[in-house]
Design a protein around this motif. Structure first.
Motif, short mmCIF file in Angstrom:
data_model
loop_
_atom_site.label_atom_id
_atom_site.label_comp_id
_atom_site.label_asym_id
_atom_site.label_seq_id
_atom_site.Cartn_x
_atom_site.Cartn_y
_atom_site.Cartn_z
N GLU A 1 0.85 -1.18 0.00
CA GLU A 1 0.00 0.00 0.00
C GLU A 1 0.89 1.23 0.00
O GLU A 1 1.77 1.37 0.85
CB GLU A 1 -0.91 0.01 1.23
CG GLU A 1 -1.79 -1.21 1.29
CD GLU A 1 -3.05 -0.99 2.11
OE1 GLU A 1 -3.38 0.17 2.43
OE2 GLU A 1 -3.71 -1.99 2.42
N VAL B 1 0.94 5.39 -0.03
CA VAL B 1 0.22 6.65 0.13
C VAL B 1 1.08 7.77 -0.46
O VAL B 1 2.22 7.95 -0.04
CB VAL B 1 -0.09 6.95 1.62
CG1 VAL B 1 -0.68 8.34 1.76
CG2 VAL B 1 -1.04 5.91 2.17
N GLY C 1 -4.67 13.03 -0.65
CA GLY C 1 -3.61 12.40 -1.42
C GLY C 1 -4.14 11.19 -2.16
O GLY C 1 -5.35 10.96 -2.23
N LYS C 2 -3.21 10.41 -2.69
CA LYS C 2 -3.59 9.20 -3.42
C LYS C 2 -3.21 7.96 -2.63
O LYS C 2 -2.23 7.96 -1.88
CB LYS C 2 -2.87 9.16 -4.77
CG LYS C 2 -3.57 9.94 -5.84
CD LYS C 2 -2.74 10.03 -7.10
CE LYS C 2 -1.61 11.02 -6.93
NZ LYS C 2 -0.85 11.28 -8.16
N HIS C 3 -3.97 6.92 -2.81
CA HIS C 3 -3.68 5.63 -2.18
C HIS C 3 -3.62 4.59 -3.28
O HIS C 3 -4.55 4.43 -4.05
CB HIS C 3 -4.79 5.29 -1.19
CG HIS C 3 -4.61 3.97 -0.52
ND1 HIS C 3 -5.13 2.80 -1.02
CD2 HIS C 3 -3.92 3.61 0.59
CE1 HIS C 3 -4.79 1.80 -0.24
NE2 HIS C 3 -4.06 2.25 0.75
N ILE C 4 -2.49 3.89 -3.37
CA ILE C 4 -2.32 2.88 -4.41
C ILE C 4 -2.09 1.53 -3.74
O ILE C 4 -1.18 1.38 -2.93
CB ILE C 4 -1.14 3.23 -5.34
CG1 ILE C 4 -1.36 4.60 -5.97
CG2 ILE C 4 -0.96 2.16 -6.42
CD1 ILE C 4 -0.18 5.12 -6.76
N ARG D 1 4.80 6.99 1.15
CA ARG D 1 4.94 6.12 2.32
C ARG D 1 4.49 4.72 1.88
O ARG D 1 3.52 4.59 1.14
CB ARG D 1 3.99 6.66 3.39
CG ARG D 1 4.17 6.12 4.77
CD ARG D 1 3.25 6.87 5.71
NE ARG D 1 1.91 6.28 5.71
CZ ARG D 1 0.78 6.94 5.89
NH1 ARG D 1 0.78 8.24 6.07
NH2 ARG D 1 -0.37 6.32 5.89
N VAL E 1 -9.05 6.07 3.95
CA VAL E 1 -8.75 5.55 2.61
C VAL E 1 -10.06 5.26 1.91
O VAL E 1 -10.88 4.49 2.40
CB VAL E 1 -7.89 4.27 2.68
CG1 VAL E 1 -7.73 3.67 1.29
CG2 VAL E 1 -6.53 4.57 3.28
N VAL F 1 -3.33 -3.52 -9.53
CA VAL F 1 -3.17 -2.18 -8.99
C VAL F 1 -4.54 -1.54 -8.87
O VAL F 1 -5.33 -1.58 -9.81
CB VAL F 1 -2.27 -1.31 -9.91
CG1 VAL F 1 -2.11 0.09 -9.33
CG2 VAL F 1 -0.92 -1.96 -10.14
N ARG F 2 -4.83 -0.99 -7.70
CA ARG F 2 -6.08 -0.24 -7.50
C ARG F 2 -5.70 1.14 -6.96
O ARG F 2 -4.89 1.25 -6.03
CB ARG F 2 -7.00 -0.93 -6.48
CG ARG F 2 -7.29 -2.38 -6.78
CD ARG F 2 -8.35 -2.58 -7.83
NE ARG F 2 -9.69 -2.20 -7.39
CZ ARG F 2 -10.75 -2.26 -8.20
NH1 ARG F 2 -10.62 -2.66 -9.46
NH2 ARG F 2 -11.94 -1.90 -7.77
N VAL F 3 -6.31 2.16 -7.52
CA VAL F 3 -5.99 3.53 -7.11
C VAL F 3 -7.18 4.12 -6.36
O VAL F 3 -8.31 4.04 -6.83
CB VAL F 3 -5.64 4.41 -8.32
CG1 VAL F 3 -5.34 5.83 -7.89
CG2 VAL F 3 -4.44 3.83 -9.06
N GLY F 4 -6.92 4.66 -5.19
CA GLY F 4 -7.97 5.29 -4.41
C GLY F 4 -7.51 6.63 -3.87
O GLY F 4 -6.46 7.14 -4.25
N LYS F 5 -8.30 7.18 -2.95
CA LYS F 5 -7.97 8.46 -2.34
C LYS F 5 -7.56 8.26 -0.88
O LYS F 5 -8.05 7.36 -0.21
CB LYS F 5 -9.18 9.39 -2.39
CG LYS F 5 -9.34 10.13 -3.68
CD LYS F 5 -10.65 10.88 -3.73
CE LYS F 5 -11.80 9.92 -3.98
NZ LYS F 5 -13.10 10.60 -4.22
N HIS F 6 -6.68 9.13 -0.44
CA HIS F 6 -6.25 9.11 0.96
C HIS F 6 -6.51 10.50 1.53
O HIS F 6 -6.02 11.49 0.99
CB HIS F 6 -4.75 8.77 1.03
CG HIS F 6 -4.22 8.76 2.42
ND1 HIS F 6 -3.68 9.88 3.02
CD2 HIS F 6 -4.18 7.78 3.34
CE1 HIS F 6 -3.31 9.56 4.25
NE2 HIS F 6 -3.59 8.30 4.47
#
Lengths: 85, 85
Positions: free
Chosen positions: A6, A8, A41-44, A77, B8, B38-43
């Motif tokens: 994961e 961030v 931000g983005k979370h991948i 991170r 998240v 791969v999955r893209v989300g928001k943080h």
């Protein structure tokens, strides 16, 4: 072995975050006045094959450096966990 | 007391994620062939005032339900920690 990574990707603290300001304004308007700072931000999330947690972490850091984050404005991170663990 | 809440927002597993597919294709092109999904989300990171971790968690869940996530296509996950702890 398969790991879940994961990542961030967040804006550096010195960079303005208009999206975060908009979210905070929206929350205040809904009555959530206890919220004082919002950063977006983005979370991948990725499935990654590798021999060990440390080697996977190093590879994911390379991915961040080469593709995923913009070094001018973003920090990253990484969290790694073994699947099925 | 002040808490840091990290939220998240991720797409539900059944929802297509074209952004994730694009990131995966980019990683493969750079030689990171060990990446399989791969999955893209928001943080979203927030500073929140509250009396206890559980009350802050409940308030942040309310924020997710009322503003932050789209219930049709997104899930959310919340982590709370006391600042300075």
């Amino acid at each position: 072995m398969r790991y879940t990574a994961e990542v961030v990707i967040s804006l550096k603290p010195v960079v303005n975050d208009p999206q975060g300001l908009t979210v905070r304004a929206g929350l205040h308007q809904l009555g959530f006045s206890e919220v004082s700072e919002v950063r977006v931000g983005k979370h991948i999330s990725m499935e990654v094959d590798g021999d060990s947690e440390s080697s996977v972490r190093q590879r994911v850091a390379d991915m961040c450096e080469r593709l995923l984050r913009n070094p001018v404005i973003e920090d990253y991170r990484i969290e790694i966990r073994a699947d099925g663990a």
